[in-house]
Design an enzyme around this catalytic site. Structure first.
Site: not given
Length: 198
Positions: A89-90, A93, A119-120, A139
């Site tokens: 997801g976000r 980061e 993913c991330h 990802y």
């Protein structure tokens, strides 16, 4: 099978399926799972995001659920856990900017404990400096970042020693199956005839 104690790292706008499905599936398989986030305590929640793939050059993002946490990451001792799950997801980061997150991730690699990242999520692993010499995936848009951290990127679910990685939530069946294998989890299926005899 004796259940393992598993830590799952979350944060606001973690991918909904990637935090919720492993949390529930690992519990279903007999493990104890605690979801934690920086600066948020037991009973608080993070907002999730749903990433969907609709044929565009990248995913679209919509608001997901409120996902309840078990503790703040600063309040748990990673030594008390057998394995780690790092969803995407976000959230990764900015989660990678927290020392408590990076120190927790490093503990699992230093102790050669099972880690599943999706993913991330590998952005956090890259920031923690634990990918040198590894074979893994992520990802695809994160590929350059993890390769720059010293790993060999592979297309598809990858198990490299204690590390199991997948590209996104469509990988859940294979990714979770591989992680359960690394955890030493065995699931026995009883035939319908045997169940009827009970």
């Amino acid at each position: 099978m004796t259940g393992k104690k598993i830590l799952e790292i979350a944060g606001d706008f973690v991918e909904d399926y990637e935090v919720m499905v492993p949390y529930q599936a690992l519990q279903m398989a007999g493990h104890e799972v605690h979801a934690v986030a920086p600066e948020k305590g037991e009973g608080e929640s993070v907002k999730t995001a749903v990433h969907d793939f609709r044929g565009d050059q990248t995913y679209v993002e919509t608001r997901g659920h409120d996902f309840a946490l078990d503790a703040a990451i600063e309040d748990v001792d990673p030594a008390n856990y057998d394995a780690l799950v790092v969803p995407g997801g976000r959230a990764p980061e900015y989660l990678r900017t927290y020392d408590s997150v990076l120190e927790t991730v490093r503990h699992f690699f230093e102790e050669d404990k099972p880690v599943a990242a999706l993913c991330h999520g590998p952005q956090i692993l890259a920031a923690a400096g634990v990918l040198e010499g590894r074979e893994m995936t992520s990802y695809p848009a994160v590929r350059a970042e993890v390769e720059n951290a010293g790993c060999s990127w592979v297309d598809g679910v990858v198990t490299d020693g204690n590390l199991v990685t997948g590209q996104a939530w469509p990988d859940h069946p294979e990714w979770l199956a591989e992680f359960l294998d690394v955890l030493g989890t065995t699931i026995e299926h009883e035939s319908a005839a045997a169940a009827a005899d009970d």
